[in-house]
Design a protein around this motif. Structure first.
Motif, PDB file in Angstrom:
ATOM      1  N   ASN A  64       0.762  -1.088   0.066  1.00 61.10           N
ATOM      2  CA  ASN A  64       0.028   0.047  -0.186  1.00 61.10           C
ATOM      3  C   ASN A  64       0.863   1.183  -0.129  1.00 61.10           C
ATOM      4  OD1 ASN A  64      -2.640   1.119  -0.050  1.00 61.10           O
ATOM      5  ND2 ASN A  64      -2.638   1.375   2.307  1.00 61.10           N
ATOM      6  N   GLU A  65       2.085   1.250   0.829  1.00 61.57           N
ATOM      7  CA  GLU A  65       2.782   2.445   0.762  1.00 61.57           C
ATOM      8  C   GLU A  65       3.783   2.497  -0.285  1.00 61.57           C
ATOM      9  OE1 GLU A  65       5.266   2.856   4.432  1.00 61.57           O
ATOM     10  OE2 GLU A  65       3.369   2.704   5.673  1.00 61.57           O
ATOM     11  N   LEU A  66       4.307   1.269  -0.984  1.00 58.16           N
ATOM     12  CA  LEU A  66       5.239   1.273  -2.007  1.00 58.16           C
ATOM     13  C   LEU A  66       4.626   1.364  -3.313  1.00 58.16           C
ATOM     14  CD1 LEU A  66       7.586  -1.398  -0.585  1.00 58.16           C
ATOM     15  CD2 LEU A  66       8.055   1.174  -0.709  1.00 58.16           C
ATOM     16  N   GLY A  67       3.395   0.853  -3.513  1.00 59.64           N
ATOM     17  CA  GLY A  67       2.684   1.044  -4.766  1.00 59.64           C
ATOM     18  C   GLY A  67       2.827  -0.577  -5.274  1.00 59.64           C
ATOM     19  N   THR A  68       2.162  -0.722  -6.543  1.00 56.70           N
ATOM     20  CA  THR A  68       2.259  -2.109  -7.002  1.00 56.70           C
ATOM     21  C   THR A  68       3.417  -2.757  -7.339  1.00 56.70           C
ATOM     22  OG1 THR A  68       0.192  -1.367  -8.366  1.00 56.70           O
ATOM     23  CG2 THR A  68       1.009  -3.355  -8.796  1.00 56.70           C
ATOM     24  N   PRO A  69       3.759  -4.123  -6.786  1.00 56.48           N
ATOM     25  CA  PRO A  69       5.015  -4.741  -6.800  1.00 56.48           C
ATOM     26  C   PRO A  69       5.184  -4.841  -8.561  1.00 56.48           C
ATOM     27  CG  PRO A  69       3.704  -5.966  -5.636  1.00 56.48           C
ATOM     28  CD  PRO A  69       2.692  -4.826  -5.956  1.00 56.48           C
ATOM     29  N   PRO A  70       6.488  -4.588  -8.934  1.00 48.55           N
ATOM     30  CA  PRO A  70       6.928  -4.593 -10.202  1.00 48.55           C
ATOM     31  C   PRO A  70       6.898  -5.953 -10.913  1.00 48.55           C
ATOM     32  CG  PRO A  70       8.952  -4.174  -9.006  1.00 48.55           C
ATOM     33  CD  PRO A  70       7.607  -4.340  -8.145  1.00 48.55           C
ATOM     34  N   SER A  71       6.761  -7.041 -10.082  1.00 53.43           N
ATOM     35  CA  SER A  71       6.593  -8.274 -10.689  1.00 53.43           C
ATOM     36  C   SER A  71       6.010  -9.303  -9.623  1.00 53.43           C
ATOM     37  CB  SER A  71       8.040  -8.847 -11.173  1.00 53.43           C
ATOM     38  OG  SER A  71       8.949  -9.160  -9.813  1.00 53.43           O
ATOM     39  N   ARG A  72       5.835 -10.594 -10.345  1.00 53.57           N
ATOM     40  CA  ARG A  72       5.568 -11.513  -9.129  1.00 53.57           C
ATOM     41  C   ARG A  72       6.418 -11.906  -8.084  1.00 53.57           C
ATOM     42  NH1 ARG A  72       4.051 -17.187 -11.771  1.00 53.57           N
ATOM     43  NH2 ARG A  72       6.359 -17.027 -12.230  1.00 53.57           N
ATOM     44  N   PHE A  73       6.066 -11.967  -6.926  1.00 52.13           N
ATOM     45  CA  PHE A  73       7.085 -12.250  -5.935  1.00 52.13           C
ATOM     46  C   PHE A  73       6.318 -13.118  -4.829  1.00 52.13           C
ATOM     47  CE2 PHE A  73       4.385  -9.206  -3.771  1.00 52.13           C
ATOM     48  CZ  PHE A  73       4.448  -9.482  -2.350  1.00 52.13           C
ATOM     49  N   VAL A  74       7.093 -13.900  -4.026  1.00 53.99           N
ATOM     50  CA  VAL A  74       6.586 -14.727  -2.767  1.00 53.99           C
ATOM     51  C   VAL A  74       7.758 -14.289  -1.718  1.00 53.99           C
ATOM     52  CG1 VAL A  74       7.918 -16.828  -3.202  1.00 53.99           C
ATOM     53  CG2 VAL A  74       5.491 -16.849  -2.195  1.00 53.99           C
ATOM     54  N   PHE A  75       6.746 -14.322  -0.527  1.00 52.32           N
ATOM     55  CA  PHE A  75       7.515 -13.822   0.805  1.00 52.32           C
ATOM     56  C   PHE A  75       7.457 -15.335   1.321  1.00 52.32           C
ATOM     57  CE2 PHE A  75       8.233 -12.633   5.142  1.00 52.32           C
ATOM     58  CZ  PHE A  75       8.682 -11.432   4.967  1.00 52.32           C
ATOM     59  N   MET A  76       8.685 -15.826   1.799  1.00 49.24           N
ATOM     60  CA  MET A  76       8.782 -17.303   2.333  1.00 49.24           C
ATOM     61  C   MET A  76       9.057 -17.247   3.717  1.00 49.24           C
ATOM     62  SD  MET A  76      10.392 -19.556  -0.561  1.00 49.24           S
ATOM     63  CE  MET A  76      12.456 -18.740  -0.123  1.00 49.24           C
ATOM     64  N   ALA A  77       8.493 -18.317   4.547  1.00 51.47           N
ATOM     65  CA  ALA A  77       8.954 -18.312   5.984  1.00 51.47           C
ATOM     66  C   ALA A  77      10.058 -19.509   5.709  1.00 51.47           C
ATOM     67  CB  ALA A  77       7.886 -18.731   6.698  1.00 51.47           C
ATOM     68  N   ASP A 116      15.313  -2.927  -5.684  1.00 47.12           N
ATOM     69  CA  ASP A 116      15.263  -1.883  -4.646  1.00 47.12           C
ATOM     70  C   ASP A 116      13.776  -1.882  -4.111  1.00 47.12           C
ATOM     71  OD1 ASP A 116      17.611  -0.673  -5.137  1.00 47.12           O
ATOM     72  OD2 ASP A 116      17.032   0.792  -6.402  1.00 47.12           O
ATOM     73  N   TYR A 117      12.829  -2.058  -5.116  1.00 43.81           N
ATOM     74  CA  TYR A 117      11.344  -2.079  -4.403  1.00 43.81           C
ATOM     75  C   TYR A 117      11.280  -3.441  -3.466  1.00 43.81           C
ATOM     76  CZ  TYR A 117       6.358  -3.129  -4.314  1.00 43.81           C
ATOM     77  OH  TYR A 117       5.317  -3.032  -3.976  1.00 43.81           O
ATOM     78  N   PHE A 118      11.776  -4.548  -3.844  1.00 40.82           N
ATOM     79  CA  PHE A 118      11.339  -5.775  -3.180  1.00 40.82           C
ATOM     80  C   PHE A 118      12.300  -5.670  -1.792  1.00 40.82           C
ATOM     81  CE2 PHE A 118       9.789  -7.758  -6.932  1.00 40.82           C
ATOM     82  CZ  PHE A 118       8.590  -7.966  -6.569  1.00 40.82           C
ATOM     83  N   LEU A 119      13.688  -4.935  -1.949  1.00 36.70           N
ATOM     84  CA  LEU A 119      14.227  -4.837  -0.648  1.00 36.70           C
ATOM     85  C   LEU A 119      13.778  -3.726   0.333  1.00 36.70           C
ATOM     86  CD1 LEU A 119      16.870  -5.809   0.482  1.00 36.70           C
ATOM     87  CD2 LEU A 119      18.073  -3.965  -0.528  1.00 36.70           C
ATOM     88  N   GLN A 120      12.871  -2.766  -0.097  1.00 38.90           N
ATOM     89  CA  GLN A 120      12.251  -1.872   0.615  1.00 38.90           C
ATOM     90  C   GLN A 120      10.875  -2.423   1.380  1.00 38.90           C
ATOM     91  OE1 GLN A 120      11.129   2.300  -0.830  1.00 38.90           O
ATOM     92  NE2 GLN A 120      12.503   1.733  -2.498  1.00 38.90           N
ATOM     93  N   LEU A 121      10.338  -3.313   0.427  1.00 40.64           N
ATOM     94  CA  LEU A 121       9.256  -4.222   1.063  1.00 40.64           C
ATOM     95  C   LEU A 121       9.826  -5.066   2.119  1.00 40.64           C
ATOM     96  CD1 LEU A 121       6.362  -5.431  -0.389  1.00 40.64           C
ATOM     97  CD2 LEU A 121       7.491  -7.334   0.036  1.00 40.64           C
ATOM     98  N   GLY A 122      10.924  -5.596   2.103  1.00 39.35           N
ATOM     99  CA  GLY A 122      11.589  -6.699   2.873  1.00 39.35           C
ATOM    100  C   GLY A 122      11.924  -5.943   4.269  1.00 39.35           C
ATOM    101  N   GLU A 123      12.538  -4.580   4.055  1.00 36.27           N
ATOM    102  CA  GLU A 123      12.671  -3.769   5.280  1.00 36.27           C
ATOM    103  C   GLU A 123      11.508  -3.279   6.131  1.00 36.27           C
ATOM    104  OE1 GLU A 123      15.179  -0.533   3.537  1.00 36.27           O
ATOM    105  OE2 GLU A 123      16.831  -1.962   3.720  1.00 36.27           O
ATOM    106  N   LYS A 124      10.304  -3.046   5.505  1.00 40.26           N
ATOM    107  CA  LYS A 124       9.258  -2.542   6.071  1.00 40.26           C
ATOM    108  C   LYS A 124       8.578  -3.653   6.756  1.00 40.26           C
ATOM    109  CE  LYS A 124       7.759   1.249   3.210  1.00 40.26           C
ATOM    110  NZ  LYS A 124       7.969   2.380   3.964  1.00 40.26           N
ATOM    111  N   VAL A 125       8.493  -4.664   6.167  1.00 42.11           N
ATOM    112  CA  VAL A 125       7.973  -6.060   6.727  1.00 42.11           C
ATOM    113  C   VAL A 125       8.612  -6.528   7.784  1.00 42.11           C
ATOM    114  CG1 VAL A 125       7.072  -8.409   6.401  1.00 42.11           C
ATOM    115  CG2 VAL A 125       6.629  -6.673   4.660  1.00 42.11           C
ATOM    116  N   CYS A 126      10.114  -6.657   7.779  1.00 40.88           N
ATOM    117  CA  CYS A 126      10.759  -7.220   8.943  1.00 40.88           C
ATOM    118  C   CYS A 126      10.683  -6.496   9.974  1.00 40.88           C
ATOM    119  CB  CYS A 126      12.121  -7.521   8.484  1.00 40.88           C
ATOM    120  SG  CYS A 126      12.097  -8.851   7.236  1.00 40.88           S
ATOM    121  N   THR A 127      10.781  -5.034   9.927  1.00 37.02           N
ATOM    122  CA  THR A 127      10.903  -3.928  11.145  1.00 37.02           C
ATOM    123  C   THR A 127       9.629  -3.902  11.455  1.00 37.02           C
ATOM    124  OG1 THR A 127      12.497  -2.655   9.593  1.00 37.02           O
ATOM    125  CG2 THR A 127      11.325  -1.589  11.428  1.00 37.02           C
TER     126      THR A 127
END
Length: 312
Positions: A29-42, A76-87
Motif C-alpha cells: 500500500n505504501e510502495l505501490g504495485t509490485p513490479p513483478s510476481r513475488f513470494v514472501f517465504m518463511a 530496490d522495490y522488494f528490498l524496501q518491502l522486505g525492510e518494512k515488513v521485517c521492521t
C-alpha cells in the motif's frame, strides 16, 4: 493441564503468518504495485509451522527475474518491502533474526534464478559448516504471494539433490554431529557451568528429529515442510513403517509438549521464556519418558547413518 503442543504451534504459526500478511499488504500500500510476481517465504521453524513462544523471524523473498534494465529498480522495490515488513514484525514482537536471514537482507531478497543458484551451490558443497548455515533454508514455505515461485524452487531443489547423491551423505554427517543430550547410562546431560548450569536445551534435544525427518523428506522429494506432515507423508509413501511413524511422532510430540510446558511455566512466573530445562523440575515419569525419547532419537540417528553412509 498439558497443552496440545501440535495445535499450539500451528496456532502460533498461523498468527505469525496473519501478522506477516498484514505487514506485506501495508507495505504494498505504501510502495505501490509490485513490479513483478513475488513470494514472501518463511524458513526454519516458521517454515515448519513449529514456532513456540520463543522465536525470531526467518524469512526471505523471491521474485520473478526482471528484464536486465529493470533489475536494479525491481531489487530496490522488494528490498524496501522486505525492510518494512521485517521492521514491523520486529516491533510486533517477532524479533530480528540474529543471523540476518530475513527478506530485508539484500542477499535473501533475490530473483528466482539467484535463489536456484544458491540451492545449487548448497547442494554441491561438502563443507559441514556451510550445511549448518543452510539447513533452515530447506524448510521454506510460501506465506504470501505467488506460490508457483515456491513450487519452482522446490522442484529445482529436488532436481539438485537427485543429481548430487553426495549431498545427502554430507548432510547426514552434519546431522550426526547433533546428538541428543544423553549420557552413556541414559542419564540426561546438563550444562556444568554458565547461566544454564544444571539445565539442558530442549531445542537441541529436538534437533535430531527435525534433522532426521528433513533428510528423508529431501531424499524422497517430499514437499511438506512441517516435521509432522513430513512424517505422515513418509509413512503414506511407504518409507516409514506405521510403527516407526508412530514412534517418531510420539517422541517429537513429547519433546514439543515439554518445551511448551517449560515456556508456559516461565510466563506464569513472569520470566522471559527460553529453551533451557532443569530435569530436576520434571516429574520422575517425565524424566524417564524424556530419557526414553532421547534414546529413541539416538537409535534412529544410527539407522539414518547406516541408510546413508553405510555405517552407523
Amino acid at each position: 493441564s498439558n497443552p496440545d503442543s501440535f495445535n499450539l504451534t500451528r496456532i502460533i504459526s498461523a498468527a505469525a503468518e496473519a501478522v506477516t500478511k498484514k505487514c506485506i499488504l501495508f507495505a504494498i500500500n505504501e510502495l505501490g504495485t509490485p513490479p513483478s510476481r513475488f513470494v514472501f517465504m518463511a524458513l526454519g521453524s516458521v517454515g515448519r509451522e513449529e514456532q513456540t513462544l520463543v522465536t525470531d523471524q526467518d524469512n526471505a523473498l523471491v521474485y520473478d527475474d526482471p528484464l536486465p534494465e529493470k533489475s536494479e529498480e525491481t531489487h530496490d522495490y522488494f528490498l524496501q518491502l522486505g525492510e518494512k515488513v521485517c521492521t514491523w514484525l520486529d516491533s510486533a514482537g517477532y524479533s530480528f533474526c540474529e543471523g540476518e536471514i530475513m527478506a530485508m537482507n539484500p542477499k535473501w531478497c533475490q530473483p528466482l534464478t539467484v535463489w536456484q543458484g544458491y540451492f545449487k551451490q548448497w547442494v554441491s558443497t561438502s563443507e559441514p559448516a556451510d550445511l549448518l548455515e543452510t539447513k533452515i533454508f530447506f524448510d521454506f514455505r510460501g506465506v504470501y504471494g505467488d506460490l508457483e515461485l515456491v513450487n519452482k524452487l522446490r522442484s529445482h531443489l529436488h532436481e539438485q539433490v537427485k543429481n548430487k547423491p553426495m549431498f545427502l551423505y554430507h548432510l547426514v554427517h552434519n546431522c550426526l554431529q547433533f546428538k541428543p543430550p544423553l549420557g552413556m547410562f541414559k542419564n540426561i546431560v546438563v550444562e556444568s557451568a554458565g547461566k544454564n548450569r544444571e539445565k539442558f536445551s530442549i531445542k537441541k534435544a529436538m534437533t535430531p528429529v527435525v534433522d532426521l525427518v528433513r533428510v528423508y523428506a529431501l531424499k524422497h522429494e517430499i514437499s511438506e515442510t512441517s516435521t509432522f506432515s513430513r512424517l505422515a507423508k513418509l509413512e503414506a509413501d511407504g518409507y516409514l513403517t506405521p510403527s516407526e511413524y508412530r514412534e517418531l511422532a510420539l517422541v517429537y510430540r513429547f519433546l514439543l509438549d515439554q518445551r511448551f510446558k517449560h515456556q508456559m511455566l516461565a510466563l506464569d512466573q513472569g520470566i522471559v521464556p527460553d529453551n533451557h530445562v532443569n530435569p530436576k523440575e520434571l516429574t520422575e515419569v517425565e524424566q524417564a519418558t524424556l530419557r526414553e525419547a532421547m534414546s529413541q532419537c539416538s537409535s534412529y540417528q544410527s539407522k539414518m547413518g547406516f541408510d546413508f553412509t553405510g555405517s552407523a
